[in-house]
Design an enzyme around this catalytic site. Sequence first.
Site, PDB file in Angstrom:
ATOM      1  N   GLU A 131      43.586  41.466  37.129  1.00 52.27           N
ATOM      2  CA  GLU A 131      44.662  41.017  38.002  1.00 52.27           C
ATOM      3  C   GLU A 131      45.514  42.202  38.476  1.00 52.27           C
ATOM      4  OE1 GLU A 131      44.753  38.103  39.134  1.00 52.27           O
ATOM      5  OE2 GLU A 131      44.684  36.510  37.633  1.00 52.27           O
ATOM      6  N   ASP A 164      44.225  36.992  44.972  1.00 52.37           N
ATOM      7  CA  ASP A 164      45.236  38.041  44.824  1.00 52.37           C
ATOM      8  C   ASP A 164      44.603  39.434  44.735  1.00 52.37           C
ATOM      9  OD1 ASP A 164      44.080  37.961  42.332  1.00 52.37           O
ATOM     10  OD2 ASP A 164      45.894  37.386  41.252  1.00 52.37           O
ATOM     11  N   ASP A 215      33.132  38.606  33.131  1.00 59.02           N
ATOM     12  CA  ASP A 215      34.257  38.023  32.400  1.00 59.02           C
ATOM     13  C   ASP A 215      33.915  36.685  31.752  1.00 59.02           C
ATOM     14  OD1 ASP A 215      34.005  36.728  34.840  1.00 59.02           O
ATOM     15  OD2 ASP A 215      35.861  37.502  35.660  1.00 59.02           O
ATOM     16  N   HIS A 261      41.970  40.271  42.789  1.00 60.20           N
ATOM     17  CA  HIS A 261      41.374  40.670  41.510  1.00 60.20           C
ATOM     18  C   HIS A 261      39.857  40.782  41.612  1.00 60.20           C
ATOM     19  CE1 HIS A 261      41.355  36.154  40.444  1.00 60.20           C
ATOM     20  NE2 HIS A 261      40.094  36.499  40.378  1.00 60.20           N
TER      21      HIS A 261
HETATM   22  C1  GLP Z   1      37.296  34.102  39.329  1.00 61.85           C
HETATM   23  C2  GLP Z   1      36.293  35.121  38.789  1.00 61.85           C
HETATM   24  C3  GLP Z   1      36.074  36.234  39.768  1.00 61.85           C
HETATM   25  C4  GLP Z   1      35.791  35.660  41.144  1.00 61.85           C
HETATM   26  C5  GLP Z   1      37.000  34.893  41.608  1.00 61.85           C
HETATM   27  C6  GLP Z   1      36.843  34.302  42.999  1.00 61.85           C
HETATM   28  O1  GLP Z   1      38.602  34.476  39.097  1.00 61.85           O
HETATM   29  N1  GLP Z   1      36.696  35.671  37.548  1.00 61.85           N
HETATM   30  O2  GLP Z   1      35.009  37.057  39.323  1.00 61.85           O
HETATM   31  O3  GLP Z   1      35.487  36.681  42.043  1.00 61.85           O
HETATM   32  O4  GLP Z   1      37.197  33.825  40.692  1.00 61.85           O
HETATM   33  O5  GLP Z   1      36.257  33.048  42.919  1.00 61.85           O
HETATM   34  P1  GLP Z   1      35.631  32.272  44.123  1.00 61.85           P
HETATM   35  O6  GLP Z   1      34.337  32.938  44.428  1.00 61.85           O
HETATM   36  O7  GLP Z   1      35.442  30.887  43.597  1.00 61.85           O
HETATM   37  O8  GLP Z   1      36.597  32.356  45.246  1.00 61.85           O
END
Ligand code: GLP
Length: 251
Positions: free
Chosen positions: A145, A138, A68, A140
Amino acid sequence: MIQVIRKKNYDEISKAAADLIAAAILLNPEAKVGLATGSTPVGTYAELVKKYEAGDLDFSRVTTANLDEYRGLGGDHDQSYRYFMNTNLFDHVNIDKSRTFVPDGTEEDAEKACRDYDAILEKEIGSFDIQLLGIGGDGHIGFNEPADNFCVNTQCIRLEEQTIQDNARLFFNGNLDEVPTEAYTMGIGFIMRSRKILIMATGAGKKEIVEKAFLGPVTPWVPASILQLHPNVVLAGDEAAISDAVVEKYK
Ligand code: GLP
């Protein structure tokens, strides 16, 4: 099939995750590797850099594609995911950067940005040998989402309030106003095409959502729950994020 790997702490699970990615590249030097951003995989990337520096890993024929990118951020913005990938991994290994793909956050036409990325995924990847994922608070994956349906293709998504807050806390110097509200994300259909999926979860804040995703029903309201239907998933986490109940279920 889900295999759970639980280690004591962040450093240990980062090493274990890097070992799995390194193994995929050793098995196939032209591996197609799906990459993720966020705080969770930072340690994994550091371990991969160490392996490269030690002469144990060669990225020269590897192709990567990221999940993304924020809509509106260019690759030189220090909060863009392209910048994150460059600074955490690509700048430190012998990968050919023209073989690393991230959705184009500067493309304002959302429809075009998504179709362009799908075309790149079809042409350059086909399916990943291994796809690394984190999990959002959440549930995702990528930036897919919770929704009425699992989204198949790359989409432009409006980020949930929780996601915006999570990302402001960890990045953007805590400044909510600076977090973009939209992102382009690879669809769940392409993620599920991967031959192997490595999903990482670390820290106590992820414990509850990991239980929902892996012990609860498969539902697009918890996007990561679809991984229960994939034939080759490794759930890798630390003791804070992976409960005994999750370990028990997949023993
Ligand atoms: C973002 C990214 C996801 C990632 C998520 C969790 O939203 N787009 O790919 O898995 O954050 O992030 P973290 O690893 O900082 O908890």
